[in-house]
Design a protein around this motif. Structure first.
Motif, PDB file in Angstrom:
ATOM      1  N   LYS A  49      -1.334  -2.854   1.515  1.00 27.85           N
ATOM      2  CA  LYS A  49      -1.429  -3.763   0.371  1.00 27.85           C
ATOM      3  C   LYS A  49      -2.748  -3.512  -0.354  1.00 27.85           C
ATOM      4  O   LYS A  49      -3.773  -3.257   0.278  1.00 27.85           O
ATOM      5  CB  LYS A  49      -1.391  -5.211   0.845  1.00 27.85           C
ATOM      6  CG  LYS A  49      -0.207  -5.550   1.685  1.00 27.85           C
ATOM      7  CD  LYS A  49       0.822  -6.243   0.905  1.00 27.85           C
ATOM      8  CE  LYS A  49       1.972  -6.609   1.844  1.00 27.85           C
ATOM      9  NZ  LYS A  49       3.001  -7.281   1.213  1.00 27.85           N
ATOM     10  N   THR A  50      -2.709  -3.575  -1.678  1.00 23.11           N
ATOM     11  CA  THR A  50      -3.925  -3.417  -2.473  1.00 23.11           C
ATOM     12  C   THR A  50      -4.005  -4.504  -3.538  1.00 23.11           C
ATOM     13  O   THR A  50      -3.000  -5.109  -3.910  1.00 23.11           O
ATOM     14  CB  THR A  50      -3.984  -2.048  -3.187  1.00 23.11           C
ATOM     15  OG1 THR A  50      -2.899  -1.955  -4.108  1.00 23.11           O
ATOM     16  CG2 THR A  50      -3.952  -0.899  -2.206  1.00 23.11           C
ATOM     17  N   ALA A  51      -5.215  -4.729  -4.025  1.00 22.17           N
ATOM     18  CA  ALA A  51      -5.461  -5.642  -5.136  1.00 22.17           C
ATOM     19  C   ALA A  51      -6.310  -4.900  -6.159  1.00 22.17           C
ATOM     20  O   ALA A  51      -7.358  -4.362  -5.830  1.00 22.17           O
ATOM     21  CB  ALA A  51      -6.180  -6.893  -4.659  1.00 22.17           C
ATOM     22  N   VAL A 101      -8.224  -2.300  -0.723  1.00 21.10           N
ATOM     23  CA  VAL A 101      -7.257  -2.487   0.352  1.00 21.10           C
ATOM     24  C   VAL A 101      -7.363  -3.923   0.851  1.00 21.10           C
ATOM     25  O   VAL A 101      -8.454  -4.447   1.062  1.00 21.10           O
ATOM     26  CB  VAL A 101      -7.505  -1.486   1.501  1.00 21.10           C
ATOM     27  CG1 VAL A 101      -6.556  -1.731   2.657  1.00 21.10           C
ATOM     28  CG2 VAL A 101      -7.389  -0.058   0.994  1.00 21.10           C
ATOM     29  N   GLU A 102      -6.212  -4.568   1.010  1.00 15.37           N
ATOM     30  CA  GLU A 102      -6.118  -5.942   1.495  1.00 15.37           C
ATOM     31  C   GLU A 102      -5.533  -5.953   2.904  1.00 15.37           C
ATOM     32  O   GLU A 102      -5.056  -4.932   3.393  1.00 15.37           O
ATOM     33  CB  GLU A 102      -5.195  -6.754   0.567  1.00 15.37           C
ATOM     34  CG  GLU A 102      -5.723  -6.903  -0.841  1.00 15.37           C
ATOM     35  CD  GLU A 102      -6.841  -7.912  -0.920  1.00 15.37           C
ATOM     36  OE1 GLU A 102      -6.711  -9.010  -0.363  1.00 15.37           O
ATOM     37  OE2 GLU A 102      -7.871  -7.599  -1.542  1.00 15.37           O
ATOM     38  N   ARG A 160      -0.299  -4.913  -5.226  1.00 17.99           N
ATOM     39  CA  ARG A 160       0.735  -3.893  -5.055  1.00 17.99           C
ATOM     40  C   ARG A 160       0.847  -3.539  -3.582  1.00 17.99           C
ATOM     41  O   ARG A 160      -0.109  -3.667  -2.827  1.00 17.99           O
ATOM     42  CB  ARG A 160       0.386  -2.621  -5.817  1.00 17.99           C
ATOM     43  CG  ARG A 160       0.435  -2.739  -7.316  1.00 17.99           C
ATOM     44  CD  ARG A 160       0.130  -1.399  -7.966  1.00 17.99           C
ATOM     45  NE  ARG A 160       0.287  -1.445  -9.395  1.00 17.99           N
ATOM     46  CZ  ARG A 160      -0.683  -1.780 -10.235  1.00 17.99           C
ATOM     47  NH1 ARG A 160      -1.878  -2.091  -9.788  1.00 17.99           N
ATOM     48  NH2 ARG A 160      -0.470  -1.786 -11.539  1.00 17.99           N
ATOM     49  N   THR A 161       2.030  -3.048  -3.198  1.00 17.98           N
ATOM     50  CA  THR A 161       2.222  -2.460  -1.883  1.00 17.98           C
ATOM     51  C   THR A 161       2.337  -0.959  -2.091  1.00 17.98           C
ATOM     52  O   THR A 161       3.166  -0.498  -2.869  1.00 17.98           O
ATOM     53  CB  THR A 161       3.494  -2.997  -1.208  1.00 17.98           C
ATOM     54  OG1 THR A 161       3.372  -4.418  -1.082  1.00 17.98           O
ATOM     55  CG2 THR A 161       3.689  -2.374   0.169  1.00 17.98           C
ATOM     56  N   ILE A 162       1.460  -0.211  -1.429  1.00 22.16           N
ATOM     57  CA  ILE A 162       1.475   1.245  -1.500  1.00 22.16           C
ATOM     58  C   ILE A 162       2.319   1.735  -0.335  1.00 22.16           C
ATOM     59  O   ILE A 162       2.086   1.351   0.807  1.00 22.16           O
ATOM     60  CB  ILE A 162       0.047   1.834  -1.397  1.00 22.16           C
ATOM     61  CG1 ILE A 162      -0.914   1.152  -2.377  1.00 22.16           C
ATOM     62  CG2 ILE A 162       0.077   3.350  -1.560  1.00 22.16           C
ATOM     63  CD1 ILE A 162      -0.548   1.268  -3.826  1.00 22.16           C
ATOM     64  N   LYS A 163       3.304   2.568  -0.615  1.00 19.46           N
ATOM     65  CA  LYS A 163       4.152   3.140   0.432  1.00 19.46           C
ATOM     66  C   LYS A 163       4.139   4.658   0.312  1.00 19.46           C
ATOM     67  O   LYS A 163       3.989   5.189  -0.786  1.00 19.46           O
ATOM     68  CB  LYS A 163       5.592   2.641   0.317  1.00 19.46           C
ATOM     69  CG  LYS A 163       5.745   1.157   0.588  1.00 19.46           C
ATOM     70  CD  LYS A 163       7.193   0.741   0.539  1.00 19.46           C
ATOM     71  CE  LYS A 163       7.364  -0.733   0.847  1.00 19.46           C
ATOM     72  NZ  LYS A 163       8.780  -1.133   0.808  1.00 19.46           N
ATOM     73  N   ARG A 199      -9.058   0.984   5.499  1.00 19.38           N
ATOM     74  CA  ARG A 199      -9.344  -0.328   6.067  1.00 19.38           C
ATOM     75  C   ARG A 199      -9.522  -1.364   4.955  1.00 19.38           C
ATOM     76  O   ARG A 199      -9.855  -1.028   3.822  1.00 19.38           O
ATOM     77  CB  ARG A 199     -10.626  -0.290   6.904  1.00 19.38           C
ATOM     78  CG  ARG A 199     -10.573   0.680   8.054  1.00 19.38           C
ATOM     79  CD  ARG A 199      -9.728   0.102   9.180  1.00 19.38           C
ATOM     80  NE  ARG A 199      -9.612   1.055  10.269  1.00 19.38           N
ATOM     81  CZ  ARG A 199      -8.476   1.661  10.594  1.00 19.38           C
ATOM     82  NH1 ARG A 199      -7.380   1.440   9.921  1.00 19.38           N
ATOM     83  NH2 ARG A 199      -8.433   2.500  11.605  1.00 19.38           N
ATOM     84  N   LYS A 200      -9.371  -2.627   5.322  1.00 17.08           N
ATOM     85  CA  LYS A 200      -9.557  -3.721   4.367  1.00 17.08           C
ATOM     86  C   LYS A 200     -10.935  -3.593   3.725  1.00 17.08           C
ATOM     87  O   LYS A 200     -11.937  -3.368   4.397  1.00 17.08           O
ATOM     88  CB  LYS A 200      -9.441  -5.064   5.076  1.00 17.08           C
ATOM     89  CG  LYS A 200      -9.608  -6.231   4.122  1.00 17.08           C
ATOM     90  CD  LYS A 200      -9.455  -7.546   4.814  1.00 17.08           C
ATOM     91  CE  LYS A 200      -9.672  -8.660   3.795  1.00 17.08           C
ATOM     92  NZ  LYS A 200      -9.532  -9.966   4.398  1.00 17.08           N
ATOM     93  N   GLY A 201     -10.974  -3.703   2.397  1.00 15.80           N
ATOM     94  CA  GLY A 201     -12.227  -3.604   1.654  1.00 15.80           C
ATOM     95  C   GLY A 201     -12.499  -2.224   1.094  1.00 15.80           C
ATOM     96  O   GLY A 201     -13.340  -2.076   0.216  1.00 15.80           O
TER      97      GLY A 201
END
Length: 144
Positions: free
Chosen positions: A27-29, A11-12, A49-52, A65-67
């Motif tokens: 957002k993910t990487a 997660v970004e 990518r954007t996860i929706k 959360r981020k990370g």
């Protein structure tokens, strides 16, 4: 549109100014690695990518959360947008399911639990808070 399973993505931040993402998107990487001469793996690239999620899924993406390392199942589409005469292509995954993989980096629980009403946050009285209609904090000038 194609079915997709992302085995490991991180997660970004939602934008460069805002780490928190809304309930409907994150957002993910996804890192891509290879072995070097020493036999160790090194990251050589990432797919962003954007996860929706549609409201009907009951998935609340604010629990991530981020990370956090996540696994995602859904349908991937490419969306095109234009800004100041330049075309941009975004990879969008309409998720059917999102889960934490391994241990959570942000110190929370390893399991993203869903409550019957579809979100995991509530007000002080125990009633579910409608995270879909909560205004966001959008300070970034990036067009979406």
């Amino acid at each position: 549109m194609s079915k997709i399973e992302i085995e490991s993505a991180f997660v970004e931040s939602w934008t460069k100014n805002t780490e928190e993402h809304p309930a409907w998107g994150m957002k993910t990487a996804e890192p891509h690695s290879r072995k070097n001469e020493d036999g160790k793996y090194e990251t050589v690239g990432r797919t962003f990518r954007t996860i929706k999620v549609p409201r009907s899924t009951g998935i609340d993406l604010t629990t991530f959360r981020k990370g956090d390392r996540v696994q995602v199942w859904g349908r991937e589409v490419t969306e095109t947008r234009e800004h100041e005469g330049k075309k941009y292509y975004d990879l969008i995954v309409w998720a059917d399911r999102v889960e934490i993989v391994g241990e959570r980096n942000s110190g929370g629980s390893n399991v993203a639990t869903e409550e019957p009403w579809g979100n995991t946050t509530s007000d002080n009285f125990g009633a579910p808070r409608d995270v879909w209609n909560t205004p966001g904090n959008y300070n970034d000038e990036t067009p979406f």
